[in-house]
Design an enzyme around this catalytic site. Structure first.
Site, short mmCIF file in Angstrom:
data_model
loop_
_atom_site.label_atom_id
_atom_site.label_comp_id
_atom_site.label_asym_id
_atom_site.label_seq_id
_atom_site.Cartn_x
_atom_site.Cartn_y
_atom_site.Cartn_z
N GLU A 135 54.49 2.39 26.99
CA GLU A 135 55.01 3.39 27.93
C GLU A 135 56.43 3.05 28.37
OE1 GLU A 135 52.50 4.24 31.31
OE2 GLU A 135 53.68 6.02 31.82
N LYS A 171 47.56 3.27 39.55
CA LYS A 171 46.20 2.96 39.07
C LYS A 171 45.66 1.64 39.61
CE LYS A 171 45.57 5.76 34.90
NZ LYS A 171 46.84 6.46 34.70
N HIS A 216 41.45 3.83 36.99
CA HIS A 216 41.70 4.85 35.97
C HIS A 216 40.57 5.87 36.03
CE1 HIS A 216 43.00 7.03 32.66
NE2 HIS A 216 43.22 6.08 31.77
N PHE A 249 43.69 8.17 25.07
CA PHE A 249 43.10 7.67 23.82
C PHE A 249 43.12 8.81 22.81
CE2 PHE A 249 39.95 4.05 25.08
CZ PHE A 249 41.02 3.17 25.15
N CYS A 280 41.98 10.88 28.75
CA CYS A 280 42.72 10.51 29.96
C CYS A 280 43.87 11.46 30.27
CB CYS A 280 43.24 9.09 29.82
SG CYS A 280 41.96 7.97 29.28
N HIS A 310 51.65 6.50 33.48
CA HIS A 310 50.24 6.40 33.11
C HIS A 310 49.76 5.00 33.51
CE1 HIS A 310 46.59 7.55 31.20
NE2 HIS A 310 46.65 6.61 30.28
#
Lengths: 407, 86
Positions: A309, A330, A335, A394, A166, A298
């Site tokens: 985050e 998002k 995503h 990830f 990502c 994110h």
């Protein structure tokens, strides 16, 4: 002695996403909090548990690519080439015989040609056919999109792809940025692309138990998870001095990049790792935490990401975190994995040019563990000069971009 | 024109985006681009349910006549095999 670094301008943008087929419509939907999430069309929803996503809709590849070129293009490459054409046209960059050799193509993707892989492996395993299409390998190879952008635009400088799940787009854009900064390239076409809304991939995501069945609500109380998206965002970068000399339209300056790795868990994010990347971007751009006017987070909408985050932003910005608007787009574009950072950089750059912060859509009420200003549901006019755009992948691969206005 | 020849001409015309009338048994394969050639082989295998061998010295393909003769041979071999196993 190291040579002086060049400043880097963003002079072109192209985009295709679940929100539209160009950067303008993508941005307008982000700004208005208008969702592109619908019931999936590419896969029979009856076969899925999670039936919604932010899919690119009504894209007719045959109207953009001649048959011979289209035969070679997985959907992930179609998006990249389509967005790259927009970005190059938008930049009005003239690729003469000298510049075409000194222009780089650096794109990110998480998965590569998953539609080709899924379709061809279905022939083998599903249909019991013993053969796959002859163009299977050149279509699915992870680097294909970069190759096709070079062929389509006749760009002959350094070209490759970067894959960091990502964070792929942010890593790619950051690498292109460094290439121009250090003189390894004079200009670059860079961004990220993803198109992996296949039956097999969605089943894989379902198994991770991180997706919501209905609405993605980043940072909100009662959030239930992320939703998948797809698309591509592509940018033209060049030396700021070159852009000024040719009288180019300059959206903003790409001012810094921070990277780190968590060295922790393959799926669970780390506050420390994310904070290190944010701090790295600030230091690289020479910005103090108080100077940041907006953070495009994110913000996946999962339980784990949004809390981690939030804490990472607090750790990196200190007291300034209470004053910085933070939003995740998002909720509307989903995503897009390896393309996510690019779709979000479009929003980050337009926040500067349009002086308005896009909202965190679908926000219900505060989560006590997410205690920043998330610009809920309504765009906010603001004096925006400096922006951070976060990507935390990830596997703990973090990449943060810093963008600032150019006077 | 045999049925096999007819089908092969149709495949080659489609995969090379050429007019059928511009093709003949004497059309050289050197005129065909490599990616088109793999698509042609794939389509022939699909159409006739045969396997076109690679790097087989006895299977030398210079022009479309060689392709037609080769496919006839492959079909005959396949029929022999199924007769044996019957």
């Amino acid at each position: 002695m190291s040579p002086a670094l060049h400043r880097v301008a963003i002079t072109g943008m192209g985009c295709i996403s679940g929100l539209g087929h160009d950067a303008d419509s993508h941005w307008q939907a982000c700004r208005d909090g208008r969702s592109g999430v619908e019931t999936i069309r590419q896969v029979d929803p009856a076969r899925l548990n999670i039936k919604v996503c932010a899919e690119v809709k009504d894209f007719d590849p045959a109207s953009h690519f001649p048959e011979r070129q289209l035969n070679l293009l997985d959907r992930v490459s179609q998006f990249a080439v389509y967005a790259a054409r927009q970005a190059l046209a938008d930049s009005a960059l003239e690729l003469d015989s000298e510049l075409m050799r000194r222009t780089a193509v650096v794109l990110g993707t998480g998965a590569g040609g998953m539609n080709t892989l899924d379709n061809q492996f279905w022939r083998l395993y599903g249909e019991g056919n013993r053969r796959v299409m002859p163009l299977t390998v050149p279509r699915l190879m992870v680097s294909a999109a970069a190759s096709h952008v070079t062929m389509d635009a006749k760009i002959m400088g350094p070209a490759f792809m970067i894959s960091s799940a990502c964070s792929s787009a942010n890593h790619a854009i950051g690498e292109a940025f460094w290439m121009i900064r250090t003189g390894r390239a004079r200009a670059a076409v860079t961004g990220g692309t993803e198109a992996c809304l296949t039956y097999g991939t969605i089943r894989g995501w379902e198994a991770l138990r991180v997706m919501t069945p209905d609405v993605c609500r980043p940072f909100s109380h009662k959030r239930r998870g992320m939703l998948l998206g797809e698309g591509a965002g592509v940018f033209v970068l060049e030396r700021l001095e070159d852009a000024r000399a040719r009288g180019a339209k300059i959206y903003a300056e790409l001012a810094g990049m921070g990277m780190s790795s968590d060295a922790g868990d393959i799926v669970f994010p780390s506050e420390e790792g994310a904070a290190a990347a944010i701090t790295g971007a600030l230091e690289d751009a020479g910005l103090a935490p108080e100077e940041i006017d907006y953070i495009n987070a994110h913000g996946t909408g999962t339980a784990a990401n949004d809390v981690t985050e939030t804490r990472a932003i607090r750790r990196a910005l200190g007291a300034a975190a209470d004053k910085v608007p933070v939003s995740s787009t998002k909720g509307v574009h989903g995503h897009a994995l390896g393309g996510a950072g690019a779709l979000e950089l479009v929003a980050a750059v337009r926040a500067i040019t349009d002086q308005v912060i896009p909202p965190t859509a679908n926000y219900l009420e505060p989560d006590p563990d997410c205690d920043l200003d998330y610009v809920p549901n309504q765009a906010r006019p603001a004096a925006v000069r400096t922006v951070l755009s976060n990507s935390f992948a990830f596997g703990g691969l973090n990449a943060v971009l810093a963008v600032r206005a150019v006077d | 024109m045999t049925d096999i020849e007819d089908k092969i001409m149709e495949i080659v015309a489609r995969e090379t985006r050429r007019e059928r009338a511009s093709l003949s048994l004497d059309t050289e394969l050197s005129e065909v681009e490599s990616l088109d050639l793999v698509q042609i082989i794939f389509a022939i295998e699909d159409e006739f349910d045969v396997y076109v061998p690679q790097e087989d010295e006895s299977f030398k393909l210079d022009n479309l006549r060689d392709v037609v003769e080769g496919v006839k041979l492959l079909i005959a071999e396949k029929q022999d095999q199924s007769a044996e196993s019957a």
